[in-house]
Design an enzyme around this catalytic site. Structure first.
Site, mmCIF file in Angstrom:
data_model
loop_
_atom_site.group_PDB
_atom_site.id
_atom_site.type_symbol
_atom_site.label_atom_id
_atom_site.label_comp_id
_atom_site.label_asym_id
_atom_site.label_seq_id
_atom_site.Cartn_x
_atom_site.Cartn_y
_atom_site.Cartn_z
ATOM 1 N N GLY A 222 -4.874 -16.633 5.753
ATOM 2 C CA GLY A 222 -5.582 -16.814 5.095
ATOM 3 C C GLY A 222 -5.896 -16.602 3.235
ATOM 4 O O GLY A 222 -6.545 -18.314 2.679
ATOM 5 N N ASN B 265 0.676 -0.874 0.036
ATOM 6 C CA ASN B 265 -0.285 0.056 -0.184
ATOM 7 C C ASN B 265 0.914 1.236 -0.455
ATOM 8 O O ASN B 265 0.718 2.405 0.011
ATOM 9 C CB ASN B 265 -0.952 -0.342 1.028
ATOM 10 C CG ASN B 265 -0.674 -0.205 2.596
ATOM 11 O OD1 ASN B 265 0.837 -0.159 2.543
ATOM 12 N ND2 ASN B 265 -1.116 0.555 3.571
ATOM 13 N N TYR C 217 5.988 -3.240 17.957
ATOM 14 C CA TYR C 217 6.183 -3.754 16.602
ATOM 15 C C TYR C 217 6.771 -5.372 17.139
ATOM 16 O O TYR C 217 6.169 -6.408 16.227
ATOM 17 C CB TYR C 217 8.433 -3.211 16.778
ATOM 18 C CG TYR C 217 8.269 -3.951 15.007
ATOM 19 C CD1 TYR C 217 8.355 -3.914 13.829
ATOM 20 C CD2 TYR C 217 9.745 -4.609 14.549
ATOM 21 C CE1 TYR C 217 8.502 -4.449 12.649
ATOM 22 C CE2 TYR C 217 10.335 -5.308 14.314
ATOM 23 C CZ TYR C 217 9.735 -5.045 12.951
ATOM 24 O OH TYR C 217 10.332 -5.967 11.728
ATOM 25 N N GLY D 122 6.958 1.827 1.795
ATOM 26 C CA GLY D 122 7.723 1.380 0.784
ATOM 27 C C GLY D 122 7.360 2.572 -0.529
ATOM 28 O O GLY D 122 6.437 3.135 0.104
#
Ligand code: UDP
Length: 314
Positions: free
Chosen positions: A104, A35, A147, A39
């Site tokens: 999933g 998204n 984290y 990045g």
């Protein structure tokens, strides 16, 4: 070699983009899910082959993929202390909901799943070097807790999907890694020191610089991740370079690699900063026949050469 379809969450990040490069180079089809929070498209701009595509999707929401997938590499997460301090809730969500959705997806596609976990699961370790059997020493409510605990929860969920639902899973505990494409202002020691040294600015060592880390060059790390994904191993495996340095030694190594005469200055040590860290990689050697090949000195030179001074100074 069998050509596979590999889905990489966080594929436009530092490690993710190097993983995409390596998988494409091996001839695989690669679906990069990112998204672009931490990045960037700049990291994948050079990958211009029909086997590669970027899907702009936030993995904290369900992500539907309209084709078979053989491997899910789940790397998505803020990973630098300054990022997870800036995005604490998102860090928790990507480690929990994001890992849930990625698992999933792997279950639905019957894909092999690899969780990018971290040496931070060991917290400020009281056992040295760290073996996978060590349970760690983490402050759950400290600034790094978002984290560390998200990754620990991700490991628990990964093992539960494996043991209860039979998903084929792997867990890589990634130690400090560096190389081209780290953001100059990402806050971590190597990009910060390189940026400062190349701009002839003071190098900021936190604390007295006696804390240690063990730095792995990105190419070695990626080789380890792919080796683990392609093995049948399910328990966590440390992937890192066991060569351990104090931060002061790192600052000197950066000065030498850059030919800089920057002075070294000392600033306050962040809260809960681990005092020492070194992976025991006996398990990776044994089950993956993997060990790092690039020394810190060589890795710093390769980083400077491949990234270029301009990109490192930012
Ligand atoms: N560090 C430092 N100066 C900086 C940035 C980091 O001395 O400008 C120290 C930091 O306090 C820690 C070590 O470098 O002891 C590694 O920090 P980094 O953020 O790279 O990774 P992590 O703490 O997650 O291992």
């Amino acid at each position: 070699m069998v050509v596979s379809t590999c889905l990489v969450t966080g594929g436009a990040g530092f490690l993710g983009s190097h993983l995409c490069d390596a998988l494409v180079a091996r001839g695989h089809r690669v679906l990069c899910v990112d998204n672009l929070d931490t990045g960037s498209l700049v990291n994948i701009e050079h990958i211009r082959v029909p086997e590669f595509s970027h899907i702009n999707c936030d993995i904290t929401e369900p992500c539907f993929i309209d084709e078979p997938v053989d491997f899910v590499y789940h790397l998505a997460s803020p990973a630098s202390p300054i990022d997870y301090l800036r995005l604490p809730l998102h860090t928790l969500k990507v480690g929990s909901y994001g890992t849930h959705h990625a698992l999933g997806l792997a279950k639905f596609k019957r894909a092999r799943f690899l969780l990018a976990s971290t040496s931070e699961v060991y917290g400020d370790p009281q056992v040295h070097p760290q073996k996978e059997s060590y349970w760690g020493h983490v402050n759950p409510i400290g600034p790094r807790g978002v984290y560390d605990e998200a990754k620990r929860y991700g490991e628990a969920m990964t093992m539960a999907y494996h043991s209860q639902q039979g998903v084929d899973t792997a867990i890589a505990r990634i130690f400090n890694t560096y190389g081209p494409r780290m953001r100059p202002h990402d806050g971590r020691a190597i990009p910060t020191f390189l940026r400062q040294a190349l701009a002839s600015r003071p190098i900021t060592v936190y604390g007295d610089g006696s804390q240690t880390r063990s730095f792995c060059y990105v190419a070695d790390l990626i080789r380890g991740l792919i080796g683990l994904a392609e093995s049948g191993y399910h328990e966590p495996v440390n992937i890192g370079n066991p060569d351990e340095f104090t931060l002061l030694e790192l600052a000197e190594a950066v000065k030498e690699a850059t030919g800089s005469d920057s002075e070294i200055i000392f600033e306050a040590l962040p809260v809960d900063d681990p005092k020492q860290r070194q992976p025991d990689i006996g398990l990776a050697r044994e089950v993956l026949d993997w060990s790092p090949e690039v020394s810190l000195r060589e890795g710093l030179h390769r980083t400077i050469e491949e990234a270029g001074v301009e990109a490192l100074v930012g």
